[in-house]
Design a protein around this motif. Structure first.
Motif: not given
Length: 460
Positions: A405-420
Motif C-alpha cells: 500500500y503506497p503512502l505519498s505526499i500531501p502538499y501545502e494547499g493539497q491536504a489529500l493524496n490518493i495513490t494506488v
C-alpha cells in the motif's frame, strides 16, 4: 559526488516540518509455514547483517543542512544501518487499525538530512499470522514508480527461495555512484544539441497546449479548479488509510463502458470524494480537478541501472465530474478528459512534457510562503496517482507478500493524496491526508466500495 537534477532538489527546498517530502510503502506479509515466535526478530537481525548497501541508499545532501539550494549528493561512508533499519511492535490486539495508526505516525516524521534519506521498519505483533514492513525514502532520491520497481526486483516469485536481499542491498557489491565506463558512451555534443532543441521547442509546445485546451473546451486548464476543503494550509501530522479491490471488478466496468482501468479507478475516487464532501456539506458546485501523474520511464527499464534514481513524471489535469449525479456519465466525462489530456502531450519530448507539467506544480513549490494558499486559486484539488506494480505474488524468504500500500505526499494547499498500485490480482489504494484537515479519512474506504458498486450497476 553526483549532481542533483533541479527536479530532485526542489523536493529538498520545499521541505519543512509541515511538509515532509518523502514517499513510503506499507507491505503486509504472511508468516511462512513453520515459522516460530522468533521469526520476525530474527528476520530483522538478518537485515542488519547485510552491510553492503547500494550507492543510492548511501546518498545524502552535500553541504550544510541549512544552505539553500542543495544541488549535489555526497556518499556517506559511515552509514549506521541500525539507525535506518528498525524493529517496532504493535500494541494489542494488533489489528490493522493499530498498524495504520503506527504507519501514520512514522510517515509524519522528517528524515534526518545529516544521514542518507531513507528508513525501513519491521513491524511485529500483527494479527492473522502476519507481520508488516514500512519503508520511506525521500522523493529527491526516488519517485513512486522507481521505489515500487526496486521493491519488486528485490523480492522473489519463488516461495522456496532463501537469501532474498532487501532493496538497499545489491546482489553484487558496488561502491560508486555510477557504473564503471558508463560515461564512455556519453556524447556531450549530442546531449547539448538535444537539450537546445527541446528548450527551443518549449515555446511552440506551450502555445499548442493552450490553443488546444481552449479549442477542445473539455480540456482542463490549470488554476480553473474550485476552492475545496482540501486546498488549505496543512500540518506535518499524517493519517493513512488503505484497502485493496479485485482488479477484475474494475476491468469489467472498463470493458462495459469502453474505458481504461485507470479511468475506472479515477471514477471510483470521484464518486467517493463526491459523497464524502456531500456528507460534510462541502461539495463545490464546480467539478473537482485531479492532477494525475504519468511516468515517463520505460516499464522495461532495468531495476538496477543508474536511471532508477530521481524523478521522471508528467502531469495530466483531469475533470472528475463531481457535479455529475449519474456514475456512468461521470465515468464517460473522466475518460474524455484523460484522452484529451494525453493528446496534448503527443509528439513532445520528455523534457518538454516535464516542463509543461511543472506549470500546475508552481504553487506547490512556493506554497510554503505564509498565507499564499488562502489567496491563490488551486491549480487542482487532489493528486491521484496510479503506479503499476508486481503482476505476480512475491515472497521474502518464504513469507508471502499479501499486499503493498503506497503512502505519498500531501502538499501545502493539497491536504489529500490518493495513490494506488496494482499487485497480482488486486488494486491497492493508499490514502494519505493531513491529520488535522481531512477528518474521518477511513470513511473514504467505504465510500470507494460504494462508488465501485454504483459503477457496476450503471454500466452493466
Amino acid at each position: 559526488m553526483a549532481m542533483m537534477p533541479v527536479t530532485d532538489s526542489m523536493f529538498l527546498l520545499a521541505e519543512a516540518r509541515e511538509h515532509p517530502m518523502h514517499v513510503g510503502g506499507l507491505q503486509l506479509f504472511e508468516l511462512p509455514d513453520g515459522a516460530g515466535p522468533e521469526f520476525v526478530g530474527e528476520f530483522h537481525r538478518s537485515l542488519l547483517d547485510l552491510v553492503d548497501v547500494r550507492p543510492l541508499f548511501r546518498r545524502r545532501p552535500r553541504g550544510p543542512v541549512g544552505v539553500v539550494g542543495q544541488f549535489a549528493w555526497t556518499n556517506d561512508d559511515h552509514l549506521d544501518l541500525e539507525y535506518h533499519v528498525r524493529l517496532s511492535g504493535l500494541p494489542r490486539p494488533g489489528r490493522v487499525r493499530e498498524l495504520l495508526e503506527l504507519t501514520s505516525r512514522l510517515h509524519g516524521s522528517l528524515l534526518d538530512r545529516h544521514r542518507p534519506l531513507w528508513e525501513f521498519t519491521v513491524i511485529e505483533g500483527l494479527q492473522g499470522n502476519r507481520f508488516a514492513t514500512y519503508s520511506k525514502i525521500h522523493h529527491a532520491l526516488l519517485d513512486g514508480v522507481s521505489a515500487l520497481r526496486l521493491l519488486q526486483s528485490s523480492l522473489s516469485e519463488d516461495p522456496a527461495e532463501r537469501g532474498v536481499r532487501p532493496p538497499w542491498s545489491p546482489r553484487v557489491r558496488t561502491n560508486v555512484f555510477d557504473k564503471p565506463g558508463r560515461t564512455e558512451d556519453f556524447d556531450p555534443f549530442r546531449a547539448v544539441s538535444s537539450l537546445v532543441k527541446d528548450v527551443f521547442g518549449l515555446g511552440p509546445a506551450a502555445a499548442r497546449m493552450v490553443n488546444e485546451a481552449f479549442r477542445e473546451q473539455a480540456a482542463t486548464l490549470a488554476f480553473q479548479a474550485p476552492k475545496s476543503m482540501f486546498n488549505v494550509p496543512i500540518t506535518g501530522a499524517r493519517r493513512f488509510a488503505a484497502q485493496g479491490w479485485p482488479l477484475e471488478r474494475l476491468r469489467a466496468v472498463g470493458r462495459a463502458a469502453s474505458a481504461t482501468m485507470n479511468d475506472v479507478m479515477l471514477a471510483m475516487c470521484a464518486g467517493a470524494l463526491r459523497q464524502y464532501m456531500i456528507d460534510l456539506g462541502m461539495l463545490p458546485e464546480k467539478p473537482l480537478v485531479a492532477a494525475v501523474p504519468m511516468s515517463l520511464r520505460a516499464r522495461s527499464a532495468p531495476a538496477g541501472d543508474g536511471s532508477l534514481g530521481g524523478n521522471a513524471l508528467g502531469l495530466i489535469l483531469c475533470d472528475l465530474a463531481t457535479d455529475e449525479v449519474d456514475p456512468a456519465a461521470r465515468l464517460a466525462r473522466i475518460h474524455e478528459s484523460m484522452v484529451r489530456g494525453k493528446e496534448v502531450y503527443h509528439g513532445m519530448s520528455r523534457l518538454q512534457i516535464t516542463a509543461l507539467s511543472a506549470i500546475p506544480l508552481v504553487p506547490l513549490a512556493i506554497g510554503t510562503v505564509p498565507g499564499l494558499t488562502t489567496v491563490t486559486p488551486p491549480a487542482f484539488n487532489v493528486l491521484i496517482s496510479n503506479v503499476p506494480g508486481p503482476r505476480r505474488p512475491l515472497y521474502w524468504n518464504g513469507a508471502r507478500m499479501q499486499g503493498v500500500y503506497p503512502l505519498s505526499i500531501p502538499y501545502e494547499g493539497q491536504a489529500l493524496n490518493i495513490t494506488v498500485t496494482s499487485y497480482a490480482d488486486s488494486l491497492e489504494f493508499g490514502l494519505t491526508g493531513c491529520r488535522r484537515t481531512v477528518p474521518h479519512l477511513q470513511r473514504l474506504l467505504g465510500l470507494l466500495e460504494e462508488s465501485l458498486t454504483d459503477l457496476e450497476k450503471t454500466t452493466a
